[in-house]
Scaffold this motif. Structure first.
Motif, PDB file in Angstrom:
ATOM      1  N   LYS A   1       0.861  -1.186   0.000  1.00 51.40           N
ATOM      2  CA  LYS A   1       0.000   0.000   0.000  1.00 51.40           C
ATOM      3  C   LYS A   1       0.891   1.227   0.000  1.00 51.40           C
ATOM      4  O   LYS A   1       1.606   1.496   0.959  1.00 51.40           O
ATOM      5  CB  LYS A   1      -0.929  -0.004   1.213  1.00 51.40           C
TER       6      LYS A   1
ATOM      7  N   THR B   1       1.567   5.391  -0.384  1.00 53.09           N
ATOM      8  CA  THR B   1       0.923   6.674  -0.093  1.00 53.09           C
ATOM      9  C   THR B   1       1.725   7.801  -0.716  1.00 53.09           C
ATOM     10  O   THR B   1       2.945   7.892  -0.534  1.00 53.09           O
ATOM     11  CB  THR B   1       0.831   6.898   1.428  1.00 53.09           C
TER      12      THR B   1
ATOM     13  N   LYS C   1      -2.763  10.483  -3.149  1.00 54.81           N
ATOM     14  CA  LYS C   1      -3.674   9.375  -2.814  1.00 54.81           C
ATOM     15  C   LYS C   1      -2.913   8.220  -2.170  1.00 54.81           C
ATOM     16  O   LYS C   1      -1.678   8.220  -2.113  1.00 54.81           O
ATOM     17  CB  LYS C   1      -4.383   8.880  -4.080  1.00 54.81           C
ATOM     18  N   THR C   2      -3.681   7.235  -1.722  1.00 52.45           N
ATOM     19  CA  THR C   2      -3.123   5.975  -1.218  1.00 52.45           C
ATOM     20  C   THR C   2      -3.748   4.834  -2.009  1.00 52.45           C
ATOM     21  O   THR C   2      -4.976   4.729  -2.091  1.00 52.45           O
ATOM     22  CB  THR C   2      -3.429   5.788   0.279  1.00 52.45           C
ATOM     23  N   ILE C   3      -2.927   4.007  -2.626  1.00 50.39           N
ATOM     24  CA  ILE C   3      -3.436   2.874  -3.395  1.00 50.39           C
ATOM     25  C   ILE C   3      -2.600   1.629  -3.081  1.00 50.39           C
ATOM     26  O   ILE C   3      -1.457   1.722  -2.614  1.00 50.39           O
ATOM     27  CB  ILE C   3      -3.412   3.119  -4.922  1.00 50.39           C
ATOM     28  N   TYR C   4      -3.183   0.494  -3.368  1.00 51.74           N
ATOM     29  CA  TYR C   4      -2.471  -0.772  -3.216  1.00 51.74           C
ATOM     30  C   TYR C   4      -1.882  -1.138  -4.574  1.00 51.74           C
ATOM     31  O   TYR C   4      -2.603  -1.355  -5.553  1.00 51.74           O
ATOM     32  CB  TYR C   4      -3.409  -1.875  -2.739  1.00 51.74           C
ATOM     33  N   GLN C   5      -0.569  -1.173  -4.660  1.00 50.79           N
ATOM     34  CA  GLN C   5       0.115  -1.461  -5.923  1.00 50.79           C
ATOM     35  C   GLN C   5       0.694  -2.869  -5.892  1.00 50.79           C
ATOM     36  O   GLN C   5       1.420  -3.244  -4.972  1.00 50.79           O
ATOM     37  CB  GLN C   5       1.234  -0.451  -6.158  1.00 50.79           C
TER      38      GLN C   5
ATOM     39  N   ASN D   1      -1.228   5.629 -11.785  1.00 51.73           N
ATOM     40  CA  ASN D   1      -2.093   5.276 -10.655  1.00 51.73           C
ATOM     41  C   ASN D   1      -1.785   6.119  -9.425  1.00 51.73           C
ATOM     42  O   ASN D   1      -2.687   6.547  -8.700  1.00 51.73           O
ATOM     43  CB  ASN D   1      -1.933   3.797 -10.303  1.00 51.73           C
TER      44      ASN D   1
END
Length: 804
Positions: free
Chosen positions: A103, A105, A109-113, A155
């Motif tokens: 995850k 940040t 944003k914060t995304i799961y890569q 992303n």
């Protein structure tokens, strides 16, 4: 002349419409199968072809003489010394994590890569992806550097111009040094982000026995990789043996034989997918591909056999035509060219139909293999057209030579039918066709039986209703996370029991080392676990006892082993309890307190490996790698329980991370998919072969029985019954079938026995497939031929006897 030949060809096509249709159908089916398998092969061979440095890059594998096995891993000092000492090695790149998900940040944003890779700083020297932003110079130097794919950059930052941007994950700050574009061509190496495991590499730089890394070597131009093998043995493996204190009293060769590796192998980058002995990126399976390709070629051969048989059987219809042409001056060469042209026209028609059929079947074929292949490669058209030319020459030249050899005077007198050469040729070729058909029936039945045997085998454990949830979020003390969750998740309604085990059936995850006992050593898997794990999995205890958390000794240095472990050391069961063992990474000696029955965690193609089971808290190097929690779910409301677990996990345990879970029995079932696909393909090819062979048999028997109608009429006049006439017309074909099956039996036995050798848990070669093959072909032959034979018994006696 050409126009005249074409007219004659189409007149004969129309006159013999049944044999023409069968030849057209058989060749179309055969060429379609050939092109589909060729597409699959071409796609498998195309991996890593995009890389401009592919001719200098080689994948490293080790060979262990004692185990007679190849490994896909290397240790840091081995790779480093190879570059420093061996003249032909220019550079190396190490990697020890692939498919990583974290995850991330950013300020946006914060995304799961997902699909990350850990690799050393020379990675982009080996894999020069197109640079979109930043620089490859020092792109992976230091712990705080990260390179992103263009997709990941979009992303995270909404743009590919992300070099210099910052992000955070696992409690660390990173700076984006480069953004790259992944190749659109086939590749097994397509990371969405890359980081350098600097700290881990530093910790392992003197650890010769820590084979936790994959490695590519770049060789200097002109270096022969085969000459490096001896260098690896003498300058690296033997050097390591001299350094190791445990080798005292042993010669370097004795040490290598005991601990390994004893040899190495370098596979070119663009051959890893199919030809590597062992691979970090998946199990190579060139043998299966070759089997499928060979079977597809056999179907084309069967189609060619049909063509030869039917053409020679039609000889009586062309004999007078040939006699007249020879009488008016046509040469043998002209006749051969004419018959080859007739064959070529039919083959080209089949080729065009097969191209259309291949295009039609390609979406389903892609779905079957989970691919996106297209008919856009000239190799497919070229090789399939070469196959058409070969079929034309083989199936056209033999009948052409046979027909062109008719003597004009004899054919005009009507004596052509007296020759036995055509009969022997047809019978011999029909026998070959039935040998191939018999092999397909036998092979198909044995493949089905082996797959059924594997699917019904007792695995030694029960994975029903056991749910695995993998940890995704980084935690510096994962064992404490597990212990907290073990208490909390046991309270969720529907959860019956909770445990943890390092070895999970159906996954490729493994951790192994040398396990020493005095002057003996074997390679064994590590099975760190919670106290109740083996009982949780319903593994059977053969002798001794389970681990007990109430015993102080069981929290320190006790272990269980499986039957394979005891057998590998050559002990009797009672002897195992008197011995203490030491895994390679640990100075602690473990006392064996129990022996469990062997149970399968890998594919049934592999033998069960020696395994040591111990509590995860006994060693620091295991408790820091606790990576899952396992829950046994009550059977009354499985779906509801899974939803409650998912809600709890996503809300309280790892918010923002995907809920990564699976059921053990379903995961292990996926290890059968490869063999089930082989079974399906073999069944389809089997059906195609039988269809082509039986249609050819029907057409051939029709032509040959038509030539005997006058004999039938005479026998019927003399009082022969329909049954006697039918048996008289079919017995020749039944004898040919019997001969063909008897010839095919030893061939099929040898080939299928070779196929079964790949399985650690295989069936004994059964007798009944050979019997079924014989009975099936005899019944089908009789059924196909007797249809025409029965019609022959209804001939008009006046029509065939009025001139006698």
């Amino acid at each position: 002349m050409l126009n005249n030949w074409l007219k004659i060809a189409f007149i004969n096509y129309k006159k013999n419409w049944l044999s023409t249709a069968i030849n057209l159908f058989g060749l179309t089916v055969g060429l379609t199968g050939f092109m589909l398998i060729l597409l699959h092969w071409n796609d498998e061979e195309s991996f890593e072809k995009w890389n401009p440095k592919k001719n200098e890059i080689y994948y490293f594998q080790t060979y262990h003489k004692k185990e007679n096995s190849y490994g896909n891993n290397i240790s840091v000092p081995i790779a480093k010394r190879a570059k420093d000492i061996i003249p032909g090695v220019q550079d190396y790149v190490l990697f020890n994590g692939s498919g990583i998900g974290v995850k991330m940040t950013t300020k946006y944003k914060t995304i799961y890569q997902q699909e990350g890779l850990t690799a050393t700083e020379s990675f982009f020297n080996f894999f020069p992806f197109k640079l979109v932003s930043g620089t490859y110079k020092n792109a992976l130097k230091g712990e705080g550097a990260i390179a992103l794919s263009s997709t990941a950059a979009k992303n995270l930052f909404g743009t590919t111009n992300a070099a210099g941007e910052s992000l955070k994950f696992d409690g660390k700050n990173y700076v984006v040094t480069a953004v790259y574009e992944l190749p659109t061509e086939n590749s097994q190496i397509k990371p969405e982000f890359i980081i350098n495991p600097v700290k881990q590499i530093k910790n392992d730089e003197n650890n010769w026995g820590n084979f936790n890394y994959g490695c590519f070597f770049m060789l200097k131009k002109g270096t022969d990789p085969s000459t490096l093998r001896q260098k690896f043995i003498t300058d690296i493996f033997e050097y390591r043996a001299k350094l190791d204190k445990d080798s005292e009293g042993l010669t370097p060769q004795q040490y290598l034989d005991l601990y390994g590796p004893t040899d190495s192998l370098l596979t070119p980058l663009d051959q890893i997918k199919l030809h590597a002995k062992a691979s970090w990126f998946g199990v190579p399976d060139f043998k299966t591909l070759m089997i499928l390709f060979t079977l597809s070629v056999l179907i084309v051969v069967l189609s060619a056999i049909n063509f030869i048989n039917l053409k020679t059987a039609q000889a009586s219809q062309r004999a007078k035509e040939i006699g007249v042409r020879k009488a008016i001056g046509s040469t043998k060469t002209n006749l051969i060219v004419q018959f080859l042209l007739e064959t070529f026209v039919l083959c080209i028609a089949s080729y065009l139909l097969s191209l259309a059929l291949t295009e039609l079947l390609l979406p389903s074929f892609n779905k079957f293999f989970d691919k996106e292949m297209k008919m856009n490669d000239w190799h497919i058209y070229f090789y399939s057209f070469v196959m058409v030319i070969m079929v034309t020459l083989i199936s056209g030249l033999i009948p052409a030579m046979y027909l062109s050899n008719f003597k004009a005077i004899e054919t005009l007198k009507g004596n052509f039918a007296r020759s036995k050469h055509g009969i022997w040729l047809r019978n011999g070729i029909l026998t070959l066709q039935l040998i191939i058909s018999s092999f397909f029936i036998i092979g198909g039945l044995i493949v089905n039986q082996q797959v059924k045997h594997m699917m019904n085998k007792d695995l030694g454990y029960s994975g029903k209703q056991i749910l695995i949830v993998n940890f995704r979020e980084f935690n510096p003390k994962p064992w404490l996370k597990y212990e907290r969750l073990r208490t909390e998740m046991s309270k969720i309604p529907g959860v019956d029991e909770v445990s943890y085990g390092e070895i999970v059936p159906g996954t490729n995850r493994s951790s192994s080392s040398n396990v020493d006992f005095m002057n003996q050593s074997i390679q064994a898997q590590h099975g760190s676990m919670d106290y109740n794990y083996l009982q949780f999995m319903n593994v059977k205890l053969k002798k001794g006892r389970w681990l007990n958390p109430n015993l102080a000794s069981d929290t320190m240095n006790t272990a269980l082993v499986n039957e394979a472990f005891v057998k590998k050391f050559g002990w009797k069961d009672d002897e195992a309890f008197k011995n203490e063992i030491r895994p390679g990474f640990d100075s602690i000696k473990y006392h064996i307190v129990g022996i469990v029955k062997d149970f399968n965690v890998r594919s049934l193609r592999s033998e069960i490996e020696p395994t040591v089971f111990f509590h995860y808290r006994e060693t620091d190097w295991k408790k820091e790698y606790v990576y899952n929690i396992q829950l046994k779910i009550k059977p009354d409301d499985i779906e509801g329980t899974v939803n409650r677990i998912k809600k709890y996990w996503s809300g309280s345990v790892e918010p923002g991370y995907p809920f990564d879970y699976f059921f053990i029995d379903q995961k292990f079932a996926k290890t059968f998919e490869r063999y089930q696909k082989q079974q399906t393909l073999f069944t389809i090819l089997n059906a195609m072969v039988l269809m082509v062979a039986l249609l050819g048999l029907f057409a051939l028997s029709s032509l040959m029985i038509e030539q005997k109608l006058k004999d039938v009429a005479i026998k019927k006049t003399l009082g022969a019954s329909d049954g006697i006439l039918i048996m008289g017309l079919t017995k020749q074909f039944l004898w040919i079938t019997l001969t063909a099956v008897l010839i095919s039996i030893p061939i099929s036995y040898y080939l299928m026995n070779e196929w079964l050798k790949d399985f650690a848990y295989r069936i004994d070669m059964p007798v009944w497939p050979f019997i079924i093959s014989l009975l099936t072909l005899l019944i089908l032959t009789f059924a196909v031929v007797s249809i025409k034979a029965y019609k022959a018994t209804k001939v008009s006696l006046v029509k065939y006897l009025k001139y006698e």
